[in-house]
Design an enzyme around this catalytic site. Sequence first.
Site, PDB file in Angstrom:
ATOM      1  N   TYR A 147      26.105  38.446  -9.068  1.00  0.00           N
ATOM      2  CA  TYR A 147      26.963  37.959  -8.065  1.00  0.00           C
ATOM      3  C   TYR A 147      27.718  36.604  -8.322  1.00  0.00           C
ATOM      4  O   TYR A 147      28.873  36.387  -8.069  1.00  0.00           O
ATOM      5  CB  TYR A 147      26.195  37.863  -6.734  1.00  0.00           C
ATOM      6  CG  TYR A 147      27.111  37.179  -5.471  1.00  0.00           C
ATOM      7  CD1 TYR A 147      27.610  38.220  -4.706  1.00  0.00           C
ATOM      8  CD2 TYR A 147      26.839  36.139  -5.047  1.00  0.00           C
ATOM      9  CE1 TYR A 147      28.228  37.908  -3.569  1.00  0.00           C
ATOM     10  CE2 TYR A 147      27.360  35.569  -3.864  1.00  0.00           C
ATOM     11  CZ  TYR A 147      28.201  36.691  -2.971  1.00  0.00           C
ATOM     12  OH  TYR A 147      28.711  36.175  -2.141  1.00  0.00           O
ATOM     13  N   LYS A 151      32.110  36.243  -8.482  1.00  0.00           N
ATOM     14  CA  LYS A 151      32.557  35.121  -7.749  1.00  0.00           C
ATOM     15  C   LYS A 151      33.448  34.193  -8.622  1.00  0.00           C
ATOM     16  O   LYS A 151      34.443  33.701  -8.066  1.00  0.00           O
ATOM     17  CB  LYS A 151      31.789  34.455  -6.617  1.00  0.00           C
ATOM     18  CG  LYS A 151      31.318  35.581  -5.815  1.00  0.00           C
ATOM     19  CD  LYS A 151      32.212  36.252  -4.775  1.00  0.00           C
ATOM     20  CE  LYS A 151      31.684  37.175  -3.685  1.00  0.00           C
ATOM     21  NZ  LYS A 151      32.819  37.760  -3.114  1.00  0.00           N
TER      22      LYS A 151
END
Length: 255
Positions: A147, A151
Amino acid sequence: MSFVVTGGGRGVGRGIVARLLADGATVVVIERDPEAVAWVPEHPEADRLVALVGDAADEGVAARAADLAERAGPLIGWVNNAAVFRDASVHDAPVGEVVDLITRNLRPAVVGAATAVRRFLAAGTGGAVVNVSSHQASRPVPGCLPYATAKAAVEGLTRALAVQYGRHGIRANAVALGSVATERHEAFLAGQEPDRVRRIEAELAQLHPVGRIGQPQDVAEAVAYLLSPAASFINGVTLPVDGGRAALGLDPQAH
């Protein structure tokens, strides 16, 4: 005017949808889970709300969303909010699994941005893209490697879009979120003992200098501003919407 919001059925995405509807816009919501958009037909503004069930990473789904938005009015903004929250660590998971999870968070933003840019260029009127990022893009916490990596890539994508297409009247910005009270967060707390819940809430309040975690409407206000003409000279930025969490920089695992 019309917008597309990916992952707009719950949490932060739904807050963004509500804010854009309040401005009189038509909003097309992309969601993988039909249950996440079950509320749409009963919404007071259902005549300006379109639910499209499908994967935001699918170019065909994104194109269909753009068609639906343009049918209602000029497409002027696209919000890439869809995300996958699953972890895999490089020391014990197959590399392919790690890369797949990174891709599952990055591809929807690339597909959404590409679809929006092509439509904006074809219309010749410009538009705005807002990508939803996280404080973890610059300050990862353990247990979120795919994640956090995705990002960080989304923020790089945002800057590259801004540089390449700004001359065409197309702006790209991102919001980097702190902790936000969503259904996912509430479900997590519901599985904890009361004393543990109190400790978690106290720790989260300490991590955010404003003394609380965010609400979806906090994010929605920032996104609506970045999409609006009032932000016409803002391009290529990542705006922390985190109550000061990034500025404080506490490590939640330090203790």
